[in-house]
Design an enzyme around this catalytic site. Sequence first.
Site: not given
Ligand code: GDP
Ligand code: IMO
Ligand code: MG
Length: 443
Positions: A12, A15, A227
């Site tokens: 999260d 990416k 991840q």
């Molecule tokens: P990922 O799994 O790495 O693609 O990240 P996620 O989408 O799960 O979580 C990132 C969250 O932060 C999402 O809601 C994005 O829209 C938001 N986001 C990404 N970059 C930024 C940033 O620079 N600032 C803020 N405030 N939010 C961001």
């Molecule tokens: P993105 O791509 C954050 C965490 C789960 C748990 C551990 C194992 O959005 O960054 P799993 O279901 O994979 O066997 O869970 O990994 N986890 C993540 N945490 N972002 C993710 O993906 C995750 N994918 C799995 O919360 O701790």
């Molecule tokens: Mg994510």
Amino acid sequence: MTVTIVGSQLGDEGKGALVDLWGGAADVVARYQGGDNAGHTVVEGGDEYKLSLVPSGAVRGKVGVLGNGCVVNPRTLFEEIDTLRDRGLDPDVRVAERAHVIMPYHRRLDGIEEEAKSDSGVEVGTTGRGIGPTYEDKAGRRGVRVGDLLDTNVLRDRLEYVVPQKRALIEEVYGLAAGDECDVESLVEEYAAFGRRLREEGMTVNCSDFLYERRQAGDAVMFEGAQGTLIDIDHGSYPYVTSSNPTAGGAATGTGVGPTVTGRGEVVGIVKAYLSRVGEGPMPTELDGDEREERLADRIREKGGEFGTVTGRPRRIGWLDVPMLRHAARVSGFTGIAVNHVDVLADLDTVKLAAAYELDGDVIETIPATTEQWARCDPVLKEFEPWPAVDWTTVAEEGYDAMPTNAREYLDYVSGEVGAPVYAVGVGPDRAETIELVDPFEQ
Ligand code: GDP
Ligand code: IMO
Ligand code: MG
């Protein structure tokens, strides 16, 4: 030319936003590991897309590939594709025939095993998507691959072998009742139908050959890691990890290109300016020491929208952890970093990060190899002058020099410690709220 996008921390990191930004210059965007445990967000002109399986490049109409290192739940995949079509996109997704299929019994077992572990307080806090059990079957040589869905006889043979084992596990080991997830006939019917749809839509590929041919034709390829480094099965905080390799090495094994191909390209580590974690496991910089820290964590969580994309769980919050980033940079060989969520840290009284750890009286610079030791590490905190909230959209338009000075000092310090230049800074979720310093495809 390839660009590999890797999560530097615990997932999260944003990416999806960078894959979307730089994916504009790519022709093909390939996921190399993980499955629908991922939740990648792309925001374009205010429209938000949450993607679990379809590669984030789909929003820009790129060819998306799910590589052989992925685990694919066809139910989720088709739901996601249909939802995107309803929203007016036409995602072109190819799936490796060597990728493994998440079957309903994998999801069931994920839940059962987590529940059993929770009795001893050792649950991982998985996303419940069946990821671990599917990779277990892959390593145990009893998995079902996407290619198997294309031949009903092969599919039936595989399931007739493996399903009775799952039934025995559920009934005899865990003492629960097995349900439809262990009914061979209905599984064959549903999954052979998925196979037919995959074939009809021309979606299955021999991933290695496909990428080879696209590259020969001059296409630029982006590898989209899911991840993050600290939940990598080898380099993460085992056992509080996912079951695949999100680190850069996974891009080669997970798609069938040589490490020389990804190694000649760029490898960009995506960094969140603080830490978030969903699920269990150590987090030395976690803001949970006292009420004041918890209030600060709440504030960052609310402002950053730190609730799981897949499960909706509130994410744990901590200060940036530089030993973690040093580890990530070494494991993946970052050529650059992108730092997101700099806007979220604005207007605090002070900004801190862990510059090192203290473990048993020694100061250490990277993460110890055992999770037990890591859990005993105390952060050596370094304080930075806070930066004000500004009009981030204007800053994004004007570029890096328009950033508040204190924010630049923070970023320069991090870049120096990680040993990789800053390629981009995120100051908001939208594509237009990312400051690009370097386009890795131009390197
Ligand atoms: P990922 O799994 O790495 O693609 O990240 P996620 O989408 O799960 O979580 C990132 C969250 O932060 C999402 O809601 C994005 O829209 C938001 N986001 C990404 N970059 C930024 C940033 O620079 N600032 C803020 N405030 N939010 C961001
Ligand atoms: P993105 O791509 C954050 C965490 C789960 C748990 C551990 C194992 O959005 O960054 P799993 O279901 O994979 O066997 O869970 O990994 N986890 C993540 N945490 N972002 C993710 O993906 C995750 N994918 C799995 O919360 O701790
Ligand atoms: Mg994510």
